[in-house]
Design a protein around this motif. Structure first.
Motif, PDB file in Angstrom:
ATOM      1  N   GLU A 300      14.745  91.007 -39.183  1.00 41.38           N
ATOM      2  CA  GLU A 300      14.849  89.646 -39.727  1.00 41.38           C
ATOM      3  C   GLU A 300      14.435  88.624 -38.674  1.00 41.38           C
ATOM      4  O   GLU A 300      13.724  87.676 -38.967  1.00 41.38           O
ATOM      5  CB  GLU A 300      16.303  89.362 -40.119  1.00 41.38           C
ATOM      6  CG  GLU A 300      16.604  89.562 -41.579  1.00 41.38           C
ATOM      7  CD  GLU A 300      16.032  88.439 -42.436  1.00 41.38           C
ATOM      8  OE1 GLU A 300      16.573  87.321 -42.368  1.00 41.38           O
ATOM      9  OE2 GLU A 300      15.053  88.696 -43.152  1.00 41.38           O
ATOM     10  N   LEU A 301      14.933  88.817 -37.446  1.00 43.95           N
ATOM     11  CA  LEU A 301      14.651  87.816 -36.414  1.00 43.95           C
ATOM     12  C   LEU A 301      13.212  87.912 -35.915  1.00 43.95           C
ATOM     13  O   LEU A 301      12.585  86.902 -35.614  1.00 43.95           O
ATOM     14  CB  LEU A 301      15.627  87.962 -35.240  1.00 43.95           C
ATOM     15  CG  LEU A 301      15.561  86.809 -34.240  1.00 43.95           C
ATOM     16  CD1 LEU A 301      16.089  85.517 -34.852  1.00 43.95           C
ATOM     17  CD2 LEU A 301      16.333  87.117 -32.968  1.00 43.95           C
ATOM     18  N   THR A 363       3.090  85.150 -38.628  1.00 46.30           N
ATOM     19  CA  THR A 363       3.188  84.567 -39.973  1.00 46.30           C
ATOM     20  C   THR A 363       3.244  83.058 -39.847  1.00 46.30           C
ATOM     21  O   THR A 363       3.477  82.533 -38.767  1.00 46.30           O
ATOM     22  CB  THR A 363       4.469  85.025 -40.692  1.00 46.30           C
ATOM     23  OG1 THR A 363       5.592  84.721 -39.858  1.00 46.30           O
ATOM     24  CG2 THR A 363       4.444  86.516 -41.000  1.00 46.30           C
ATOM     25  N   LEU A 364       3.051  82.368 -40.956  1.00 48.51           N
ATOM     26  CA  LEU A 364       3.215  80.919 -40.916  1.00 48.51           C
ATOM     27  C   LEU A 364       4.577  80.558 -41.484  1.00 48.51           C
ATOM     28  O   LEU A 364       4.994  81.108 -42.499  1.00 48.51           O
ATOM     29  CB  LEU A 364       2.107  80.226 -41.709  1.00 48.51           C
ATOM     30  CG  LEU A 364       0.773  80.173 -40.983  1.00 48.51           C
ATOM     31  CD1 LEU A 364      -0.293  79.578 -41.868  1.00 48.51           C
ATOM     32  CD2 LEU A 364       0.886  79.377 -39.686  1.00 48.51           C
ATOM     33  N   PRO A 365       5.294  79.653 -40.813  1.00 45.28           N
ATOM     34  CA  PRO A 365       6.640  79.336 -41.278  1.00 45.28           C
ATOM     35  C   PRO A 365       6.617  78.530 -42.576  1.00 45.28           C
ATOM     36  O   PRO A 365       5.653  77.843 -42.878  1.00 45.28           O
ATOM     37  CB  PRO A 365       7.218  78.501 -40.138  1.00 45.28           C
ATOM     38  CG  PRO A 365       6.051  77.896 -39.463  1.00 45.28           C
ATOM     39  CD  PRO A 365       4.922  78.874 -39.622  1.00 45.28           C
ATOM     40  N   LEU A 366       7.709  78.651 -43.290  1.00 47.92           N
ATOM     41  CA  LEU A 366       7.907  77.820 -44.466  1.00 47.92           C
ATOM     42  C   LEU A 366       8.582  76.550 -43.967  1.00 47.92           C
ATOM     43  O   LEU A 366       9.698  76.606 -43.451  1.00 47.92           O
ATOM     44  CB  LEU A 366       8.832  78.569 -45.427  1.00 47.92           C
ATOM     45  CG  LEU A 366       9.235  77.860 -46.696  1.00 47.92           C
ATOM     46  CD1 LEU A 366       8.033  77.758 -47.617  1.00 47.92           C
ATOM     47  CD2 LEU A 366      10.354  78.628 -47.370  1.00 47.92           C
ATOM     48  N   VAL A 367       7.906  75.416 -44.060  1.00 44.39           N
ATOM     49  CA  VAL A 367       8.525  74.153 -43.635  1.00 44.39           C
ATOM     50  C   VAL A 367       8.938  73.396 -44.895  1.00 44.39           C
ATOM     51  O   VAL A 367       8.087  72.930 -45.640  1.00 44.39           O
ATOM     52  CB  VAL A 367       7.558  73.310 -42.776  1.00 44.39           C
ATOM     53  CG1 VAL A 367       8.245  72.045 -42.290  1.00 44.39           C
ATOM     54  CG2 VAL A 367       7.068  74.115 -41.581  1.00 44.39           C
ATOM     55  N   ARG A 368      10.222  73.330 -45.114  1.00 47.70           N
ATOM     56  CA  ARG A 368      10.706  72.728 -46.360  1.00 47.70           C
ATOM     57  C   ARG A 368      10.908  71.221 -46.214  1.00 47.70           C
ATOM     58  O   ARG A 368      10.997  70.692 -45.113  1.00 47.70           O
ATOM     59  CB  ARG A 368      12.052  73.362 -46.719  1.00 47.70           C
ATOM     60  CG  ARG A 368      11.909  74.799 -47.180  1.00 47.70           C
ATOM     61  CD  ARG A 368      13.107  75.195 -48.005  1.00 47.70           C
ATOM     62  NE  ARG A 368      14.263  75.527 -47.197  1.00 47.70           N
ATOM     63  CZ  ARG A 368      15.498  75.601 -47.692  1.00 47.70           C
ATOM     64  NH1 ARG A 368      15.729  75.319 -48.971  1.00 47.70           N
ATOM     65  NH2 ARG A 368      16.520  75.928 -46.922  1.00 47.70           N
ATOM     66  N   ALA A 369      11.020  70.540 -47.361  1.00 44.55           N
ATOM     67  CA  ALA A 369      11.397  69.124 -47.346  1.00 44.55           C
ATOM     68  C   ALA A 369      12.759  69.028 -46.680  1.00 44.55           C
ATOM     69  O   ALA A 369      13.598  69.907 -46.820  1.00 44.55           O
ATOM     70  CB  ALA A 369      11.452  68.587 -48.762  1.00 44.55           C
ATOM     71  N   GLN A 370      12.975  67.962 -45.910  1.00 44.55           N
ATOM     72  CA  GLN A 370      14.176  67.926 -45.083  1.00 44.55           C
ATOM     73  C   GLN A 370      14.865  66.567 -45.116  1.00 44.55           C
ATOM     74  O   GLN A 370      14.319  65.575 -45.572  1.00 44.55           O
ATOM     75  CB  GLN A 370      13.802  68.271 -43.657  1.00 44.55           C
ATOM     76  CG  GLN A 370      12.735  67.326 -43.097  1.00 44.55           C
ATOM     77  CD  GLN A 370      12.402  67.615 -41.662  1.00 44.55           C
ATOM     78  OE1 GLN A 370      13.282  67.926 -40.876  1.00 44.55           O
ATOM     79  NE2 GLN A 370      11.138  67.516 -41.305  1.00 44.55           N
ATOM     80  N   VAL A 372      15.957  65.001 -42.351  1.00 44.10           N
ATOM     81  CA  VAL A 372      15.708  64.180 -41.170  1.00 44.10           C
ATOM     82  C   VAL A 372      14.598  63.181 -41.483  1.00 44.10           C
ATOM     83  O   VAL A 372      13.495  63.585 -41.840  1.00 44.10           O
ATOM     84  CB  VAL A 372      15.283  65.046 -39.969  1.00 44.10           C
ATOM     85  CG1 VAL A 372      15.244  64.214 -38.705  1.00 44.10           C
ATOM     86  CG2 VAL A 372      16.204  66.236 -39.811  1.00 44.10           C
ATOM     87  N   PRO A 373      14.887  61.881 -41.375  1.00 49.41           N
ATOM     88  CA  PRO A 373      13.838  60.908 -41.659  1.00 49.41           C
ATOM     89  C   PRO A 373      12.924  60.762 -40.455  1.00 49.41           C
ATOM     90  O   PRO A 373      13.365  60.932 -39.329  1.00 49.41           O
ATOM     91  CB  PRO A 373      14.610  59.610 -41.879  1.00 49.41           C
ATOM     92  CG  PRO A 373      15.838  59.779 -41.042  1.00 49.41           C
ATOM     93  CD  PRO A 373      16.140  61.254 -40.950  1.00 49.41           C
ATOM     94  N   PRO A 374      11.646  60.473 -40.679  1.00 55.82           N
ATOM     95  CA  PRO A 374      10.812  60.178 -39.516  1.00 55.82           C
ATOM     96  C   PRO A 374      11.299  58.884 -38.882  1.00 55.82           C
ATOM     97  O   PRO A 374      11.800  58.000 -39.573  1.00 55.82           O
ATOM     98  CB  PRO A 374       9.414  60.005 -40.100  1.00 55.82           C
ATOM     99  CG  PRO A 374       9.563  59.932 -41.565  1.00 55.82           C
ATOM    100  CD  PRO A 374      10.952  60.318 -41.954  1.00 55.82           C
ATOM    101  N   GLN A 375      11.162  58.802 -37.576  1.00 58.17           N
ATOM    102  CA  GLN A 375      11.602  57.575 -36.899  1.00 58.17           C
ATOM    103  C   GLN A 375      10.582  56.475 -37.175  1.00 58.17           C
ATOM    104  O   GLN A 375       9.442  56.567 -36.732  1.00 58.17           O
ATOM    105  CB  GLN A 375      11.700  57.855 -35.409  1.00 58.17           C
ATOM    106  CG  GLN A 375      12.495  56.819 -34.687  1.00 58.17           C
ATOM    107  CD  GLN A 375      13.195  57.450 -33.500  1.00 58.17           C
ATOM    108  OE1 GLN A 375      13.911  58.422 -33.641  1.00 58.17           O
ATOM    109  NE2 GLN A 375      12.953  56.915 -32.335  1.00 58.17           N
ATOM    110  N   TYR A 378       8.211  54.753 -34.570  1.00 56.46           N
ATOM    111  CA  TYR A 378       7.093  55.453 -33.930  1.00 56.46           C
ATOM    112  C   TYR A 378       5.743  54.926 -34.433  1.00 56.46           C
ATOM    113  O   TYR A 378       4.905  54.504 -33.624  1.00 56.46           O
ATOM    114  CB  TYR A 378       7.253  56.965 -34.120  1.00 56.46           C
ATOM    115  CG  TYR A 378       6.175  57.762 -33.455  1.00 56.46           C
ATOM    116  CD1 TYR A 378       6.224  58.032 -32.096  1.00 56.46           C
ATOM    117  CD2 TYR A 378       5.094  58.238 -34.180  1.00 56.46           C
ATOM    118  CE1 TYR A 378       5.228  58.756 -31.472  1.00 56.46           C
ATOM    119  CE2 TYR A 378       4.089  58.968 -33.563  1.00 56.46           C
ATOM    120  CZ  TYR A 378       4.156  59.218 -32.216  1.00 56.46           C
ATOM    121  OH  TYR A 378       3.160  59.924 -31.602  1.00 56.46           O
TER     122      TYR A 378
END
Ligand SMILES: [Zn+2]
Lengths: 676, 343
Positions: A300-301, A363-370, A372-375, A378
């Motif tokens: 898994e890891l 592999t390519l990671p699954l980046v989900r909606a999150q 954390v707001p963008p600052q 910036y």
């Protein structure tokens, strides 16, 4: 750490060329920094990470290599010795400082030059040969990782070893011939009267083993890593021993290292063991920790598809004890030298390392909606940068740490600055409470390098009390942009800087920005202004005081500076005014020429015009300020150009004359202006 | 009936007598304009007899062609005659433009890198530079007696840590405490990049600075894998350094990640053969990374065993130095105009 490939082959057989070997070691986590040819040998220089003190010796590296190359490990056989019952006199003041101390007394030893097989091995690594006894201690350190020291027993006053902290005022001359002052933060090995070695770092000259020595005491010990590291730093003294003690030696190797050295001394220098003592006050037993890890966790890891059998083989090659802990579960006990193995992830890393990171899948990671707001600041900072770059300013990035002197020179002495406790130099004493000294320093160094035109800005933090604030600072000096069509390039001045700020405010949609004259320590008297929008203070702008510039060694030059609070700009800019519909009817422009009393500011005149002009007034442009013969003393001439326009109809000549006349009258009535 | 010969002769005489473009234009209006002679001739066609019509049509068309041609000719001649050679400009003189400034190269590199990750779904966050020992060390599994906590390796401030009596605040020695700030505030899934200044009491020389920039990256979710770390950073390196780059992941050690790795790229100077830039290794170390150590998750009170994560950190100056062949880190902070103007 340096290793000789020839010597390494004593412990594991391989036929790989040096480059291939270096690559294998590197990819297993023992990075080879340098490969050096040395005749019939090759020397590798390795960077061993701090979690792997077990690899700071040949046996440790050989163990890794045997796992990576799948070759058997060949460790030297040490004959088990029967030690006499006689105990030597060893005392440990505090077991926290020294966890274990084995003293072995041997006599009569014949101290002479080392045999070739030891001499060549040590010399290959650049070691200096001393005599057989000392060389054997060095040899065993490199072979097993256990630092050892031999004392001339007859020179130990009282025939005694005391492991204790140095007393204030005590001194020792170390083997390198340097006298060193000690204090109670330093652990020493003492005899009945005086320190005879700095524990774990270097022995003393007084008890050095020489060709006259007949009886020796061999020390093999475990010292507290932090204590050794601090003492080594304090004394500015490093050695192969201190390097290993700092990183931690193994409790079990204290004994194994001593046994190996004793057996070599007996062979090479003769004599016999006449006394011995193993002081282990905490009764610590060296043992690796038991860790349970499942195949599922591993795969898994890592994102891998390894089998139990594969994992088991790898761990066994690393000398781990592996037993089954149920289906798909491994129960693992690491060898005692591997104090870094404590948790399942540690075991997983071992497997990954030996499999080879490059052999694990990608592999390519699954980046989900999150959440954390963008600052948002910036992109806003980039918007500000674009505005100033578009106006010809270079962005700078400067140090956040400054000297107190640079604050004093800037009239910034009284602020609640944040001080650094341990600066390396005077230039790093305080966290900057203003960007002013940073920018002035940059302008100065550019001027001193013959670059007289400087327009710079920086968006950076200032530090006050416990807080950090972002600021925008702008500085300029020199002439305006060069144009070969103009005869003279006009000097860059206050209004150039103010214009740049106004562009920014306009771009950010800040319409109600007001400048008010104010005094400020770093501005020349009569040139400073505070900037605000409504009740929000935005910043300051002005010409830098000439006296101040002189202290900075900037002579005969005007420098202008502005700073704005980044957070305030951001907050106001996010309240953009809504769209205003523009009129479809033609506008008419009328100029108005005034003589205004000297003490009446432009701002006041403009306010009267705007107020009186009302809905018909679309825009007021300032055309000219005039002083001279054509105007009465005590007055200045202002010419404005006013645009009239209605959103309802085309204005008639009469409409405009009335509006223009009303403005003139209001100026006469309210400000005593004279029409010209 | 029109006398086309007379008309033409008169018109050509008039045209020939022109001295400037205005006179030529007046003649054009007179003959060819909307209310001129030719429209009048064409208009007369409607009243003409069937025998006259083709003659008038043909004559008018010929007349128009001759007058147009004569006008073009006279315009050219007049232009030639009236040109003043001093009006010729030197088109090779330099143009005049408002000067544009330059973003500092570090800002550009930071933004380039962040934008690659933003494109992959990450958000940019910034953290404080004045930090607590907890954020900078303890929460990152750096033990109390670790050398990096010494005053030799970390700048401590006189300001006290309000949450930890007797301890002082410090200047963050890496951007990794930014990971803790984010995880203390938000629950997974999260994917952030955190750029910012970091500080270490290193004596300043060509390759050391007491202040420099790092960018931290963190992705936490259920089922994040080491293979994802490899994939993500491979995508990043190819976008930043170019598709042809060769990379390798090499085991390393960081207290806050496990397994940990360093990423090397093939040396751009020697293409892997070994040179002075890469220290004869053929590889250039560019970033550190790994899977978030479960101890870090427990420091921020994430439920045990629920999440995995990947983290990475890279030095911005080093990236800029590699990309642009800069050999002295101090030049970034000198802000010499001749440096700033190059980027
Ligand atoms: Zn190279």
């Amino acid at each position: 750490m340096k290793i000789s490939i020839k010597w390494l082959k004593d412990y594991v057989s391989f036929q790989l060329p040096a480059e291939k070997l270096a690559h294998k070691l590197t990819m297993a986590g023992l990075e080879v920094e340098k490969i050096e040819d040395a005749g019939d040998d090759v020397i590798l220089e390795m960077e061993v990470t701090p979690n792997r003190p077990d690899c700071l010796n040949f046996q440790g590296i050989a163990r890794e290599l045997s796992a990576v190359l799948d070759k058997p490990l060949k460790l030297p056989k040490v004959k088990k010795l029967l030690y006499p019952k006689t105990r030597c006199d060893i005392e440990i003041a505090d077991q926290k400082d020294c966890g274990r101390y084995i003293g072995t007394v041997l006599e009569p030893v014949q101290v002479k030059a080392s045999p070739d097989w030891i001499g060549t091995r040590l010399s290959a690594l650049g070691g200096r040969l001393i005599n057989n006894v000392v060389d054997i201690t060095n040899f065993c350190l490199l072979e097993t990782g256990q630092p050892l020291h031999a004392f001339d027993y007859d020179k130990l006053i009282g025939g005694k070893i005391v492991v204790r902290r140095a007393k204030a005022g005590e001194k020792i001359v170390t083997l390198d011939g340097v006298e060193r002052a000690l204090d109670p933060s330093v652990l020493v090995i003492a005899d009945a009267q005086r320190p005879v070695a700095i524990a774990g770092i270097m022995g003393g000259l007084a008890t050095e083993v020489t060709n006259q020595t007949r009886k020796i005491l061999l020390e093999s010990a475990y010292f507290d890593p932090v204590l050794i590291r601090r003492a080594s730093r304090l004394l500015g003294l490093k050695s192969d021993s201190s390097y290993r003690f700092e990183r931690g030696v193994d409790f079990a190797t204290v004994e194994a290292g001593a046994a190996r050295a004793v057996s070599l001394i007996l062979t090479e220098a003769g004599g016999g063991v006449v006394a011995r003592r193993d002081v282990n006050p905490g009764r610590v037993r060296a043992q690796g920790k038991s860790v349970t890890v499942s195949l599922m966790e591993i795969n898994e890891l890592l994102g891998s598809e390894l089998t139990v059998a594969k994992c088991r083989t790898i761990l066994k090659k690393l000398n781990f004890r592996v037993s089954a802990g149920g289906p798909g579960v491994l129960k693992v006990v690491a060898p005692s030298v591997r104090a870094d193995i404590k948790d399942p992830v540690d075991v997983i890393e071992e497997i990954a390392r030996v499999v080879g990171y490059d052999n694990l899948p990608l592999t390519l990671p699954l980046v989900r909606a999150q959440n954390v707001p963008p600052q948002p600041e910036y992109p806003f900072a980039h918007k500000l940068r674009d505005i100033f770059i578009g106006q010809g300013y270079n962005e700078t990035v400067s140090y956040s740490l400054l000297s107190q002197g640079s604050l004093d020179k800037s009239g910034l002495s009284g602020l609640p600055v944040v001080r650094v406790k341990n600066p390396l130099s005077l230039d790093q004493e305080v966290m900057r409470p203003s960007l002013f000294p940073s920018l002035l320093g940059i302008v100065r160094s550019n001027i001193h390098r013959g670059q007289k035109d400087n327009k710079i800005f920086e968006i950076g933090k200032i530090y006050l009390g416990q807080a950090e604030y972002k600021m925008l600072a702008v500085m300029g000096s020199g002439t305006r942009d060069k144009d070969w069509r103009a005869l003279h390039n006009r000097a860059w001045d206050f209004y150039d800087l103010k214009g740049a700020l106004d562009q920014m405010f306009a771009r950010l949609g800040l319409t109600a920005v007001v400048y008010e004259a104010c005094e400020d320590p770093f501005f020349k008297k009569g040139t400073g202004a505070s900037i605000r929008a409504g009740k929000t203070a935005l910043g300051r702008v002005g010409e830098v005081d000439r006296g101040l510039l002189q202290q900075w060694d900037i002579k005969h030059r005007a420098v202008f500076y502005a700073q704005c609070d980044f957070e305030a700009l951001y907050k106001l800019a996010s309240k953009k005014p809504s769209f205003k519909k523009f009129s479809e009817f033609p506008g008419v422009t009328r100029d108005i020429s005034l003589a205004v009393k000297e003490d009446v500011s432009f701002q006041k005149v403009k306010e009267v015009i705007l107020k009186q002009g009302g809905a018909l007034l679309e825009d007021v442009a300032f055309l000219e300020e005039y002083r001279g013969e054509k105007i009465q003393p005590g007055y200045k001439g202002f010419i404005f150009s006013i645009v009239y326009r209605s959103s309802l109809k085309t204005l008639t000549e009469e409409d405009i004359s009335i509006a223009h006349g009303d403005i003139a009258q209001a100026l006469i009535d309210q400000l005593g202006v004279v029409m010209r | 009936m029109w006398n086309f010969d007379d008309i033409q002769q008169k018109a050509l005489q008039e045209i020939d007598a022109c001295r400037d473009l205005d006179e030529a234009e007046a003649l054009r209006v007179k003959y060819l304009g909307r209310k001129g002679l030719l429209p009048e001739i064409f208009a007369s066609l409607s009243q003409a007899s069937p025998e006259e019509k083709p003659l008038i049509g043909k004559g008018a068309n010929q007349l128009r062609a001759r007058i147009t041609e004569a006008l073009e000719g006279i315009k050219k001649r007049v232009q030639e005659e009236t040109f003043d050679p001093t009006q010729r400009i030197d088109v090779t003189l330099p143009g005049v433009a408002p000067v544009l400034g330059h973003k500092h190269i570090l800002t550009q590199i930071i933004d380039d890198i962040c934008q690659i990750f933003v494109g992959l779904g990450f958000v940019v966050q910034e953290g404080p530079e004045m930090e607590t020992e907890f954020h900078n060390f303890s929460a990152l599994n750096i033990p109390v007696d670790h050398p990096s906590r010494d005053a030799f390796d970390t700048f401590y401030l006189e300001s006290k840590d309000p949450g930890n009596p007797g301890r002082h605040l410090l200047l963050r020695s890496h951007t990794s405490p930014g990971q803790i700030c984010i995880m203390e505030k938000y629950a997974p899934p999260l994917a952030v990049v955190i750029p910012g200044k970091v500080y270490r009491p290193d004596a300043v020389d060509a390759s050391h600075s007491f202040m420099f920039y790092q960018i931290e990256g963190l992705l936490v979710d259920e089922h994040v894998k080491f293979s994802d770390l490899k994939g993500l950073l491979t995508v990043f390196c190819k976008r930043f350094f170019g598709e042809e780059i060769i990379m390798r992941f090499r085991p390393h050690f960081f207290p806050f990640t496990e397994p940990s790795a360093e990423v090397d790229i093939s040396c751009y100077i020697c293409k892997g053969k070994g040179c002075s830039v890469c220290g004869r290794k053929g590889w250039l170390e560019i970033l550190g990374c790994g899977m978030v150590n479960p101890k870090v998750f427990s420091a921020v009170n994430y439920p045990k065993g629920k999440y995995t994560g990947l983290a990475f950190g890279l030095g911005v100056e080093r990236m800029a130095m590699l990309k642009y062949g800069i050999h002295d880190i101090r030049i970034f902070f000198e802000n010499d105009n001749r440096f700033l103007n190059q980027f």
